[in-house]
Design an enzyme around this catalytic site. Structure first.
Site, PDB file in Angstrom:
ATOM      1  N   GLY A   1     -83.640  27.639   7.504  1.00 45.04           N
ATOM      2  CA  GLY A   1     -84.706  28.042   6.700  1.00 45.04           C
ATOM      3  C   GLY A   1     -85.409  26.871   5.789  1.00 45.04           C
ATOM      4  O   GLY A   1     -84.662  26.292   5.077  1.00 45.04           O
TER       5      GLY A   1
ATOM      6  N   ARG B   1     -90.987  37.071  -1.193  1.00 45.47           N
ATOM      7  CA  ARG B   1     -91.533  38.327  -2.060  1.00 45.47           C
ATOM      8  C   ARG B   1     -92.754  37.825  -2.557  1.00 45.47           C
ATOM      9  O   ARG B   1     -93.294  36.617  -2.914  1.00 45.47           O
ATOM     10  CB  ARG B   1     -90.470  38.263  -3.312  1.00 45.47           C
ATOM     11  CG  ARG B   1     -89.410  38.979  -2.841  1.00 45.47           C
ATOM     12  CD  ARG B   1     -88.361  39.212  -3.947  1.00 45.47           C
ATOM     13  NE  ARG B   1     -88.669  40.262  -5.019  1.00 45.47           N
ATOM     14  CZ  ARG B   1     -88.251  40.327  -6.210  1.00 45.47           C
ATOM     15  NH1 ARG B   1     -87.500  39.305  -6.798  1.00 45.47           N
ATOM     16  NH2 ARG B   1     -88.815  41.298  -7.096  1.00 45.47           N
TER      17      ARG B   1
ATOM     18  N   ARG C   1     -79.271  32.783 -14.983  1.00 47.52           N
ATOM     19  CA  ARG C   1     -80.594  33.370 -15.596  1.00 47.52           C
ATOM     20  C   ARG C   1     -80.181  34.077 -17.159  1.00 47.52           C
ATOM     21  O   ARG C   1     -80.828  33.772 -17.968  1.00 47.52           O
ATOM     22  CB  ARG C   1     -81.303  34.337 -14.804  1.00 47.52           C
ATOM     23  CG  ARG C   1     -82.422  33.759 -13.744  1.00 47.52           C
ATOM     24  CD  ARG C   1     -82.866  34.955 -12.767  1.00 47.52           C
ATOM     25  NE  ARG C   1     -83.622  34.165 -11.727  1.00 47.52           N
ATOM     26  CZ  ARG C   1     -84.198  34.398 -10.494  1.00 47.52           C
ATOM     27  NH1 ARG C   1     -83.583  35.779 -10.290  1.00 47.52           N
ATOM     28  NH2 ARG C   1     -84.871  33.903  -9.814  1.00 47.52           N
TER      29      ARG C   1
ATOM     30  N   HIS D   1     -78.060  42.417  -6.232  1.00 45.88           N
ATOM     31  CA  HIS D   1     -79.068  41.387  -6.586  1.00 45.88           C
ATOM     32  C   HIS D   1     -80.295  42.091  -6.498  1.00 45.88           C
ATOM     33  O   HIS D   1     -80.965  42.181  -5.707  1.00 45.88           O
ATOM     34  CB  HIS D   1     -79.111  40.155  -5.802  1.00 45.88           C
ATOM     35  CG  HIS D   1     -80.061  39.216  -6.066  1.00 45.88           C
ATOM     36  ND1 HIS D   1     -79.883  38.640  -7.463  1.00 45.88           N
ATOM     37  CD2 HIS D   1     -80.985  38.366  -5.447  1.00 45.88           C
ATOM     38  CE1 HIS D   1     -80.884  37.490  -7.383  1.00 45.88           C
ATOM     39  NE2 HIS D   1     -81.281  37.497  -6.149  1.00 45.88           N
TER      40      HIS D   1
END
EC number: 1.1.1.37
Length: 310
Positions: free
Chosen positions: A7, A81, A150, A174
Protein backbone atom coordinates in the site's frame (compact mmCIF):
# COMPACT_ATOMS: atom_id res chain seq x y z
CA UNK A 1 16.55 -7.49 7.20
CA UNK A 2 14.04 -7.03 4.38
CA UNK A 3 10.69 -5.31 4.86
CA UNK A 4 7.74 -5.18 2.48
CA UNK A 5 5.17 -2.40 2.77
CA UNK A 6 1.92 -3.12 0.94
CA UNK A 7 0.00 0.00 0.00
CA UNK A 8 1.76 3.14 -1.25
CA UNK A 9 -0.82 5.56 0.09
CA UNK A 10 -0.14 8.07 2.84
CA UNK A 11 0.35 5.53 5.65
CA UNK A 12 2.44 3.10 3.61
CA UNK A 13 4.65 5.70 1.97
CA UNK A 14 5.22 7.60 5.22
CA UNK A 15 6.02 4.36 7.05
CA UNK A 16 8.50 3.44 4.32
CA UNK A 17 10.28 6.76 4.66
CA UNK A 18 10.47 6.35 8.44
CA UNK A 19 11.85 2.81 8.06
CA UNK A 20 14.64 3.87 5.73
CA UNK A 21 15.56 6.94 7.77
CA UNK A 22 15.89 4.73 10.86
CA UNK A 23 17.82 2.17 8.78
CA UNK A 24 15.72 -0.69 10.08
CA UNK A 25 16.31 -2.80 6.96
CA UNK A 26 18.81 -3.33 4.17
CA UNK A 27 15.93 -3.25 1.67
CA UNK A 28 12.35 -1.99 1.70
CA UNK A 29 9.90 -2.97 -1.04
CA UNK A 30 6.87 -0.71 -1.54
CA UNK A 31 3.96 -2.44 -3.31
CA UNK A 32 0.82 -0.92 -4.81
CA UNK A 33 -1.71 -1.86 -7.48
CA UNK A 34 -1.45 1.49 -9.27
CA UNK A 35 1.46 1.27 -11.68
CA UNK A 36 3.92 4.12 -11.35
CA UNK A 37 2.94 5.17 -7.85
CA UNK A 38 5.15 2.78 -5.83
CA UNK A 39 7.99 3.13 -8.34
CA UNK A 40 7.88 6.92 -8.25
CA UNK A 41 7.57 7.20 -4.48
CA UNK A 42 10.32 4.64 -3.91
CA UNK A 43 12.70 6.45 -6.25
CA UNK A 44 11.88 9.78 -4.62
CA UNK A 45 12.69 8.30 -1.20
CA UNK A 46 15.88 6.66 -2.42
CA UNK A 47 17.04 10.00 -3.79
CA UNK A 48 16.82 11.39 -0.25
CA UNK A 49 19.47 8.89 0.90
CA UNK A 50 22.46 11.21 0.35
CA UNK A 51 20.72 13.88 2.42
CA UNK A 52 19.33 11.64 5.17
CA UNK A 53 22.45 9.44 5.10
CA UNK A 54 20.91 5.99 4.83
CA UNK A 55 22.00 3.07 2.68
CA UNK A 56 18.72 1.17 2.70
CA UNK A 57 17.64 0.21 -0.81
CA UNK A 58 14.07 1.27 -1.68
CA UNK A 59 12.19 -0.57 -4.43
CA UNK A 60 8.73 0.18 -5.81
CA UNK A 61 6.65 -2.43 -7.63
CA UNK A 62 3.16 -3.61 -8.54
CA UNK A 63 4.17 -7.26 -8.26
CA UNK A 64 5.33 -9.53 -5.48
CA UNK A 65 8.42 -11.18 -6.94
CA UNK A 66 10.59 -8.41 -5.51
CA UNK A 67 9.15 -9.01 -2.03
CA UNK A 68 10.48 -12.57 -1.77
CA UNK A 69 12.27 -13.38 1.46
CA UNK A 70 10.85 -10.49 3.48
CA UNK A 71 11.24 -10.65 7.25
CA UNK A 72 8.37 -8.26 7.97
CA UNK A 73 5.26 -7.50 5.91
CA UNK A 74 3.43 -4.27 6.75
CA UNK A 75 -0.09 -4.24 5.29
CA UNK A 76 -1.53 -0.75 4.86
CA UNK A 77 -3.57 -1.41 1.70
CA UNK A 78 -7.27 -0.63 1.77
CA UNK A 79 -9.88 1.97 1.11
CA UNK A 80 -9.62 5.04 3.35
CA UNK A 81 -12.28 6.28 5.71
CA UNK A 82 -14.38 9.24 4.64
CA UNK A 83 -16.41 11.67 6.76
CA UNK A 84 -19.43 9.92 8.22
CA UNK A 85 -17.94 6.49 7.54
CA UNK A 86 -17.37 4.17 10.47
CA UNK A 87 -14.62 1.56 10.49
CA UNK A 88 -17.29 -1.09 10.03
CA UNK A 89 -18.41 0.54 6.78
CA UNK A 90 -15.03 -0.47 5.41
CA UNK A 91 -15.52 -4.13 6.24
CA UNK A 92 -16.66 -5.60 2.93
CA UNK A 93 -14.45 -3.53 0.64
CA UNK A 94 -11.25 -4.07 2.62
CA UNK A 95 -11.71 -7.76 3.38
CA UNK A 96 -11.11 -8.68 -0.26
CA UNK A 97 -8.09 -6.36 -0.50
CA UNK A 98 -6.37 -7.70 2.63
CA UNK A 99 -7.21 -11.30 1.70
CA UNK A 100 -5.60 -10.90 -1.73
CA UNK A 101 -2.44 -9.06 -0.67
CA UNK A 102 -1.86 -11.44 2.24
CA UNK A 103 -2.03 -14.50 0.00
CA UNK A 104 0.32 -12.91 -2.53
CA UNK A 105 2.86 -11.75 0.04
CA UNK A 106 3.07 -14.88 2.18
CA UNK A 107 3.56 -17.08 -0.88
CA UNK A 108 6.88 -15.29 -1.38
CA UNK A 109 7.79 -14.78 2.30
CA UNK A 110 6.55 -17.77 4.32
CA UNK A 111 8.64 -16.93 7.39
CA UNK A 112 7.70 -13.27 7.73
CA UNK A 113 5.95 -11.44 10.57
CA UNK A 114 2.81 -9.60 9.45
CA UNK A 115 1.76 -6.24 10.89
CA UNK A 116 -1.67 -5.02 9.80
CA UNK A 117 -2.70 -1.36 9.69
CA UNK A 118 -5.70 -1.62 7.34
CA UNK A 119 -9.13 -0.89 8.84
CA UNK A 120 -11.27 -2.18 10.45
CA UNK A 121 -8.00 -3.07 12.15
CA UNK A 122 -8.76 -6.05 14.38
CA UNK A 123 -10.91 -7.75 11.76
CA UNK A 124 -8.37 -7.20 8.97
CA UNK A 125 -5.72 -8.70 11.26
CA UNK A 126 -7.97 -11.74 11.58
CA UNK A 127 -8.29 -11.90 7.77
CA UNK A 128 -4.50 -11.82 7.41
CA UNK A 129 -4.17 -14.52 10.09
CA UNK A 130 -6.64 -16.85 8.38
CA UNK A 131 -5.35 -16.34 4.84
CA UNK A 132 -1.67 -16.54 5.78
CA UNK A 133 -1.92 -19.70 7.85
CA UNK A 134 0.83 -18.23 10.04
CA UNK A 135 1.16 -18.93 13.78
CA UNK A 136 -0.71 -16.40 15.91
CA UNK A 137 2.58 -14.95 17.20
CA UNK A 138 3.49 -13.76 13.69
CA UNK A 139 0.32 -11.80 12.87
CA UNK A 140 -0.17 -8.55 14.78
CA UNK A 141 -2.45 -5.54 14.45
CA UNK A 142 -1.29 -1.97 14.99
CA UNK A 143 -4.08 -0.65 17.19
CA UNK A 144 -3.23 0.09 20.79
CA UNK A 145 0.10 1.75 20.02
CA UNK A 146 -1.70 4.44 18.02
CA UNK A 147 -4.69 4.72 20.36
CA UNK A 148 -2.36 4.98 23.35
CA UNK A 149 -0.26 7.63 21.60
CA UNK A 150 -3.37 9.71 21.04
CA UNK A 151 -4.50 9.31 24.65
CA UNK A 152 -1.04 10.27 25.92
CA UNK A 153 -0.99 13.30 23.62
CA UNK A 154 -4.35 14.58 24.85
CA UNK A 155 -3.27 14.15 28.49
CA UNK A 156 -0.01 16.03 27.83
CA UNK A 157 -1.95 18.83 26.13
CA UNK A 158 -4.40 19.05 29.03
CA UNK A 159 -1.68 19.19 31.70
CA UNK A 160 0.91 21.09 29.63
CA UNK A 161 3.58 18.47 30.33
CA UNK A 162 5.96 16.44 28.18
CA UNK A 163 4.37 13.51 26.38
CA UNK A 164 7.43 11.52 27.43
CA UNK A 165 6.25 11.64 31.04
CA UNK A 166 2.79 10.29 30.23
CA UNK A 167 2.26 6.53 30.37
CA UNK A 168 -0.98 4.79 29.47
CA UNK A 169 -2.58 1.68 28.02
CA UNK A 170 -5.47 1.65 25.57
CA UNK A 171 -6.84 -1.87 25.12
CA UNK A 172 -9.71 -3.42 23.18
CA UNK A 173 -10.71 -3.07 19.56
CA UNK A 174 -9.44 -0.23 17.38
CA UNK A 175 -12.67 1.74 17.23
CA UNK A 176 -15.37 3.33 19.32
CA UNK A 177 -15.27 0.44 21.80
CA UNK A 178 -11.57 0.86 22.69
CA UNK A 179 -10.76 0.80 26.40
CA UNK A 180 -8.40 3.50 27.74
CA UNK A 181 -7.38 2.03 31.11
CA UNK A 182 -7.36 4.97 33.51
CA UNK A 183 -6.07 2.77 36.34
CA UNK A 184 -2.70 2.42 34.59
CA UNK A 185 -2.47 6.03 33.36
CA UNK A 186 0.29 8.03 35.04
CA UNK A 187 2.31 11.21 34.58
CA UNK A 188 5.89 10.77 35.81
CA UNK A 189 4.55 7.93 37.96
CA UNK A 190 1.71 10.01 39.43
CA UNK A 191 -1.76 8.51 38.87
CA UNK A 192 -3.82 10.65 36.50
CA UNK A 193 -6.63 10.64 39.09
CA UNK A 194 -4.44 12.79 41.35
CA UNK A 195 -3.86 15.38 38.63
CA UNK A 196 -7.23 15.75 36.93
CA UNK A 197 -10.86 15.65 38.07
CA UNK A 198 -12.96 12.72 36.92
CA UNK A 199 -14.96 14.76 34.40
CA UNK A 200 -11.79 15.90 32.59
CA UNK A 201 -10.42 12.35 32.54
CA UNK A 202 -13.72 11.16 31.06
CA UNK A 203 -13.52 13.87 28.39
CA UNK A 204 -9.99 12.81 27.43
CA UNK A 205 -11.06 9.17 27.28
CA UNK A 206 -13.90 10.14 24.95
CA UNK A 207 -11.58 12.20 22.76
CA UNK A 208 -9.17 9.28 22.50
CA UNK A 209 -12.01 7.03 21.34
CA UNK A 210 -12.88 9.55 18.64
CA UNK A 211 -9.28 10.43 17.77
CA UNK A 212 -9.34 8.96 14.29
CA UNK A 213 -12.65 10.45 13.21
CA UNK A 214 -11.61 13.86 14.60
CA UNK A 215 -8.79 13.95 12.05
CA UNK A 216 -11.03 12.58 9.27
CA UNK A 217 -13.48 15.41 9.92
CA UNK A 218 -10.69 17.99 9.72
CA UNK A 219 -9.13 16.60 6.54
CA UNK A 220 -12.43 15.89 4.78
CA UNK A 221 -10.70 13.92 1.99
CA UNK A 222 -8.47 11.55 3.92
CA UNK A 223 -7.51 10.10 7.27
CA UNK A 224 -4.57 10.17 9.68
CA UNK A 225 -1.19 8.90 8.53
CA UNK A 226 1.63 10.57 10.46
CA UNK A 227 0.78 9.00 13.84
CA UNK A 228 -0.38 5.65 12.36
CA UNK A 229 2.85 5.26 10.37
CA UNK A 230 4.97 6.24 13.38
CA UNK A 231 3.12 3.68 15.51
CA UNK A 232 3.64 0.90 12.96
CA UNK A 233 7.34 1.70 12.67
CA UNK A 234 7.71 1.65 16.47
CA UNK A 235 6.43 -1.93 16.34
CA UNK A 236 8.81 -2.76 13.48
CA UNK A 237 11.71 -1.33 15.47
CA UNK A 238 10.80 -3.52 18.46
CA UNK A 239 10.83 -6.62 16.24
CA UNK A 240 13.94 -5.80 14.20
CA UNK A 241 15.99 -4.96 17.28
CA UNK A 242 14.43 -7.62 19.52
CA UNK A 243 13.68 -4.96 22.13
CA UNK A 244 11.11 -6.96 24.13
CA UNK A 245 8.94 -3.84 24.25
CA UNK A 246 5.67 -3.94 26.17
CA UNK A 247 3.06 -2.49 23.83
CA UNK A 248 -0.71 -2.68 23.44
CA UNK A 249 -1.27 -4.49 20.12
CA UNK A 250 -4.06 -6.42 18.47
CA UNK A 251 -3.07 -10.01 19.24
CA UNK A 252 -4.82 -13.37 19.14
CA UNK A 253 -5.92 -14.29 22.65
CA UNK A 254 -6.38 -17.82 23.92
CA UNK A 255 -7.99 -17.43 27.32
CA UNK A 256 -6.32 -14.25 28.55
CA UNK A 257 -8.81 -11.82 30.11
CA UNK A 258 -11.43 -14.54 29.68
CA UNK A 259 -11.31 -14.04 25.90
CA UNK A 260 -10.79 -16.71 23.29
CA UNK A 261 -10.08 -16.92 19.56
CA UNK A 262 -10.23 -13.22 18.72
CA UNK A 263 -7.81 -10.45 17.82
CA UNK A 264 -8.12 -7.60 20.29
CA UNK A 265 -5.85 -4.98 21.81
CA UNK A 266 -3.93 -6.35 24.80
CA UNK A 267 -0.49 -5.68 26.32
CA UNK A 268 2.13 -7.83 24.60
CA UNK A 269 5.88 -8.32 24.67
CA UNK A 270 7.13 -7.57 21.16
CA UNK A 271 10.45 -8.95 19.96
CA UNK A 272 12.14 -10.81 17.14
CA UNK A 273 9.61 -13.62 17.37
CA UNK A 274 6.67 -11.24 17.05
CA UNK A 275 4.22 -11.52 19.95
CA UNK A 276 6.39 -13.31 22.48
CA UNK A 277 3.94 -12.98 25.37
CA UNK A 278 0.47 -11.64 26.10
CA UNK A 279 0.57 -9.92 29.48
CA UNK A 280 -2.51 -10.24 31.66
CA UNK A 281 -2.79 -7.17 33.88
CA UNK A 282 -5.37 -6.67 36.62
CA UNK A 283 -8.41 -4.79 35.36
CA UNK A 284 -11.30 -3.52 37.43
CA UNK A 285 -14.74 -4.88 36.65
CA UNK A 286 -15.78 -1.96 34.44
CA UNK A 287 -12.66 -2.19 32.26
CA UNK A 288 -12.86 -5.98 32.04
CA UNK A 289 -16.51 -5.76 30.97
CA UNK A 290 -15.65 -3.07 28.42
CA UNK A 291 -12.85 -5.24 27.03
CA UNK A 292 -15.25 -8.19 26.75
CA UNK A 293 -17.80 -6.02 24.94
CA UNK A 294 -15.12 -4.72 22.58
CA UNK A 295 -13.95 -8.26 21.81
CA UNK A 296 -17.54 -9.32 21.16
CA UNK A 297 -17.89 -6.55 18.57
CA UNK A 298 -14.76 -7.77 16.81
CA UNK A 299 -16.04 -11.36 16.87
CA UNK A 300 -19.33 -10.33 15.29
CA UNK A 301 -17.49 -8.65 12.43
CA UNK A 302 -15.19 -11.66 12.02
CA UNK A 303 -18.23 -13.88 11.61
CA UNK A 304 -19.34 -11.64 8.74
CA UNK A 305 -15.99 -11.81 6.95
CA UNK A 306 -15.80 -15.59 7.24
CA UNK A 307 -18.48 -15.85 4.57
CA UNK A 308 -16.67 -13.27 2.43
CA UNK A 309 -13.50 -15.38 2.46
CA UNK A 310 -15.17 -18.59 1.26
Amino acid sequence: MKITVIGAGNVGATATQRIVEKQLAREVVLVDVVDGVPQGKALDMYESAPVELFDTRVVGTTGYEETAGSDIILITAGRPRKPGMSRDDLLAMNTEIVKTVTEEAVSKSPNAIIIVVSNPLDVMTYVAYVRSGFPKERVIGMAGVLDTARFRTFIAMELNVSVQDVNAFVLGGHGDSMVPVVKYTTVAGIPISELLPQDRIAALVDRARKGGIEIVNYLKTGSAYYAPSASAVEMIDAIVNDRKRIMPCSAYVTGQYGLNDVFVGVPVKLGRGGVEQVLEINLDEADRNALQASANEVKESCEKVNSMMQ
